[in-house]
Design an enzyme around this catalytic site. Sequence first.
Site, short mmCIF file in Angstrom:
data_model
loop_
_atom_site.label_atom_id
_atom_site.label_comp_id
_atom_site.label_asym_id
_atom_site.label_seq_id
_atom_site.Cartn_x
_atom_site.Cartn_y
_atom_site.Cartn_z
N ASP A 40 29.06 49.80 44.72
CA ASP A 40 29.55 48.38 45.28
C ASP A 40 29.93 47.80 44.37
OD1 ASP A 40 29.83 45.94 46.11
OD2 ASP A 40 27.45 45.79 47.66
N LEU A 41 31.33 47.22 44.12
CA LEU A 41 31.49 46.23 42.92
C LEU A 41 30.79 45.29 42.73
CD1 LEU A 41 35.56 47.08 42.76
CD2 LEU A 41 33.83 48.52 41.48
N ALA A 64 39.14 46.60 46.02
CA ALA A 64 39.00 45.75 45.32
C ALA A 64 38.51 44.27 46.67
CB ALA A 64 40.57 44.94 44.84
N TYR A 65 38.95 43.22 46.34
CA TYR A 65 38.41 41.90 47.38
C TYR A 65 39.85 41.40 47.64
CZ TYR A 65 37.08 37.09 49.24
OH TYR A 65 36.49 36.75 49.77
N THR A 66 39.85 42.10 48.63
CA THR A 66 41.65 41.65 49.16
C THR A 66 41.81 40.57 50.45
OG1 THR A 66 41.05 43.83 51.04
CG2 THR A 66 42.29 43.85 49.06
N ASP A 106 51.44 42.22 42.96
CA ASP A 106 52.34 40.86 42.37
C ASP A 106 52.86 39.23 42.54
OD1 ASP A 106 52.93 39.59 45.94
OD2 ASP A 106 52.19 41.86 46.02
N TYR A 129 43.29 34.92 44.39
CA TYR A 129 43.33 36.09 44.56
C TYR A 129 44.47 36.81 43.34
CZ TYR A 129 45.15 40.26 46.28
OH TYR A 129 45.27 41.69 46.31
N LYS A 133 42.72 39.28 40.43
CA LYS A 133 43.79 40.30 39.96
C LYS A 133 43.63 40.29 38.34
CE LYS A 133 43.50 43.57 42.21
NZ LYS A 133 43.55 44.73 42.46
N TRP A 154 52.82 43.97 48.96
CA TRP A 154 52.99 44.04 51.02
C TRP A 154 52.23 45.66 51.07
CZ3 TRP A 154 57.59 41.25 52.60
CH2 TRP A 154 57.80 40.01 52.06
#
Length: 294
Positions: A40-41, A64-66, A106, A129, A133, A154
């Site tokens: 668990d990050l 990642a948290y997305t 991106d 976000y 990142k 995407w």
Amino acid sequence: MSADRRTILLTGVNGQVGFELARSLQGLGKVVALDRAGLDLSDLGQVRRVVRDVKPSLIVNPAAYTAVDKAESDVGAAMRINGEAPGVLAEEARRLGAALVHYSTDYVFDGTKDGAYVEDDSVNPRNVYGKSKLAGEQAIAASGCDHLIFRTSWVYGTRGKNFLLTMLRLGAERDELNVVADQVGAPTWSVTIAALTANVLAQAVGQGQDWWAQKSGAYHLTAGGSTSWHGFAQAIFELSALDKKPNVKPIPASSYPTPAVRPSNSRLSAMKLRETFGVEAPDWRDALSLCLAR
């Protein structure tokens, strides 16, 4: 990666990209693939313990948290998972003499450039976000570990939550859909990301520190070409097997406000990836066709 001890620690194995990486990395070493229960990050202490336990020669981190919009109100969690945890992975990789492959976005750019972004363009994320990142990228670079950071865009696939699956669900329910037409990028299939990652890492097998010293850095890894969300939606319905196809109406982003501001230009140039590793993603529409045929 040393030739004698090739253990690959893979995070986020149940995610869109992690699921495909668990398959594409076969043959490159012993893959220890963990889901959130195993790694668990958000628990930085657990991150350190797991890496020290597994002792990998390579860490591949698609986890990642997305939740882009949720991140606006959940800043602490997004920053910990996307910003701090990659830094911890990088520190532990350096301690072990291992390498780290990490995925970014991106959204580290503000989307105001006219053409496609290259790796050394100025970063200026417009939402939490993107900031989280970017913090992860910077922590990895600051650690001094051998690393490859793949910025993509995407991302879609046949599992998880993504634009493709949302469109197919809504298209089966509705006669008409309104889709944003003034944001442009490259829809990138999770299988493409995994396949190109494996291709690059196959080149690293048997190579020493010099290879990593020369190659370490950020690379853009996206499908070829570009389209708008509206164009992506139209292509999904053109290529899908749905009996009933909805009418897809173009709307401006201003008509569909979201908590997180999205860049209007998400195009990334993948020339550096091609020139360095000799790999190139297919055009976004060709990849979409393959995905839907699956």
